[in-house]
Design an enzyme around this catalytic site. Structure first.
Site: not given
Length: 271
Positions: A110, A125, A71
């Site tokens: 995250h 995302d 991420c």
């Protein structure tokens, strides 16, 4: 490289040929192209390499070297690109909740992106593995939203938002968040934990994922390769040798590694 060269190289990497105007169509087009070409993966951690989330290092790895990342790399790169295109975008901190009961508190490790377009807030995302978004979703509570893959929704419970994905078995939590911004220093700290802490789940398993066409998802967790449809139904096969593992990484995820590559993780103890 100047900004034009950076954008050209990124767009070429993901195969995007559309407009560069900061619009919803462009956001969706880039999100979709990104997750279909840049795989989510933690291979460098298992090779004993440091994960550098400086934008220059991420650009070199994901764009020039044609690798993937997790991420902080994936959404860090997208954050940089969207800003260059003129989008109003903010990195948001979150806790990944996949396969976690509500009474368990996962670390806040995250980051995803909030994008403002024409007075509306959208979330994208590209860095949450096998459930990375393939198009943006609007920040509206309890609204079922179809994406290029699964249906999603945002719910608000006990002062927390939950991003959820709809499978055949029902709604499943993806992550929880409070809309708190995640500045660079917080991303650096979380990246250290994720890549280095002995209890990080990225240390004890190999994880690779990428979106495909027609709602398909491809994931590799240690020696299990899965091809999943948009409803969460999966066909799973066992990877039987290190040679086959390297072959699957190349054929399914476009990741080229030397044939003698060894990943240091308990999940890959070959007989």
């Amino acid at each position: 490289m100047d900004h034009t060269q950076i954008l050209d190289a990124y767009m070429d990497r993901i195969g995007y040929k559309g407009s560069h105007n900061p619009s919803l169509d462009v956001l969706n087009g880039i999100t979709s192209a990104h997750v279909r070409t840049i795989p989510f993966e933690n291979l460098d951690i298992l090779l004993g390499k440091k994960i550098n989330i400086n934008v220059d290092a991420v650009f070199e790895k994901l764009v020039i070297q044609k690798r993937g990342g997790y991420c902080f790399e994936q959404n860090g790169l997208l954050l940089y690109v969207l800003k260059l295109l003129g989008f109003q975008v903010t990195p948001i901190s979150a806790r990944v909740r996949l396969e976690k009961p509500r009474d368990f508190i996962p670390p806040r490790t995250h980051v995803f992106l909030r994008v403002e377009i024409a007075g509306n807030s959208w979330l994208t995302d590209v860095g949450v593995g096998g459930v990375s978004l393939t198009s943006a979703i609007q920040l509206i509570e309890n609204l079922e939203q179809k994406t290029n893959h699964e249906t999603r929704r945002i719910v608000f419970e006990k002062n927390r938002y939950f991003h959820q994905v709809l499978y055949a078995s029902g709604w499943t939590d993806v992550c929880e968040f409070t809309l708190e911004e995640m500045p660079e220093i917080d991303r650096e700290l979380a990246n250290w934990y994720t890549s280095s802490h002995p209890k990080s789940h990225f240390k004890d398993r190999l994880i690779v994922a990428m979106a495909g066409d027609d709602g398909k998802r491809f994931t590799l967790v240690n020696r299990e390769f899965s091809e999943r449809d948009r409803y969460g139904l999966a066909i799973k096969t066992e990877v039987k040798s290190p040679k086959e593992l390297i072959q699957i990484l190349k054929e399914k995820f476009n990741l080229t590694l030397p044939p003698d590559t060894e990943f240091l993780t308990p999940g890959l103890q070959w007989k």
